[in-house]
Design a protein around this motif. Structure first.
Motif, short mmCIF file in Angstrom:
data_model
loop_
_atom_site.label_atom_id
_atom_site.label_comp_id
_atom_site.label_asym_id
_atom_site.label_seq_id
_atom_site.Cartn_x
_atom_site.Cartn_y
_atom_site.Cartn_z
N GLY A 5 7.48 22.98 -35.68
CA GLY A 5 6.89 22.35 -34.49
C GLY A 5 6.08 21.14 -34.88
O GLY A 5 5.23 21.21 -35.76
N GLY A 6 6.36 20.01 -34.25
CA GLY A 6 5.75 18.73 -34.62
C GLY A 6 4.23 18.75 -34.65
O GLY A 6 3.60 18.32 -35.61
N LYS A 7 3.59 19.26 -33.60
CA LYS A 7 2.12 19.28 -33.55
C LYS A 7 1.54 20.26 -34.58
O LYS A 7 0.52 19.98 -35.19
N VAL A 8 2.20 21.39 -34.77
CA VAL A 8 1.73 22.37 -35.75
C VAL A 8 1.84 21.79 -37.15
O VAL A 8 0.89 21.86 -37.95
N GLN A 10 1.93 18.65 -37.95
CA GLN A 10 0.96 17.56 -38.04
C GLN A 10 -0.43 18.09 -38.36
O GLN A 10 -1.15 17.53 -39.19
N SER A 11 -0.84 19.19 -37.75
CA SER A 11 -2.17 19.75 -38.02
C SER A 11 -2.26 20.27 -39.46
O SER A 11 -3.28 20.09 -40.12
N SER A 14 -2.45 17.19 -41.75
CA SER A 14 -3.76 16.51 -41.70
C SER A 14 -4.81 17.28 -42.50
O SER A 14 -5.78 16.69 -42.96
N PHE A 37 6.86 13.32 -36.97
CA PHE A 37 5.47 13.77 -36.96
C PHE A 37 4.64 12.70 -36.26
O PHE A 37 5.01 11.54 -36.24
N GLY A 38 3.50 13.08 -35.75
CA GLY A 38 2.59 12.10 -35.16
C GLY A 38 1.84 11.35 -36.24
O GLY A 38 2.08 11.53 -37.44
N LYS A 39 0.91 10.52 -35.82
CA LYS A 39 0.11 9.74 -36.77
C LYS A 39 -0.86 10.63 -37.52
O LYS A 39 -1.39 11.59 -36.97
#
Length: 65
Positions: A5-8, A10-11, A14, A37-39
């Motif tokens: 999952g993209g947001k998972v 990404q977290s 980060s 992935f996001g920034k």
């Protein structure tokens, strides 16, 4: 640990909690790019260690940090 999952992802990225990624791509041109992935606030360097072609059209790439 399998993370999806993209947001998972990404977290986890980060927080610098991922040291290996396996990304499977289907090389189809969609027109506009869709970010995987996001920034992130900082760049993270991964190195490609293996690439496989599956079923003549899937590209599986393994990266490690």
């Amino acid at each position: 640990l399998y993370i999806d999952g993209g947001k998972v992802i990404q977290s986890f990225l980060s927080e610098d909690l991922i040291d290996e990624m396996i990304i499977t791509k289907i090389p189809i041109i969609l027109g506009d790019g869709i970010p995987l992935f996001g920034k992130l606030s900082n760049s993270i360097k991964f190195s490609e260690v293996k690439t496989e072609i599956l079923n003549d059209y899937l590209v599986k790439i393994r990266f490690i940090k």
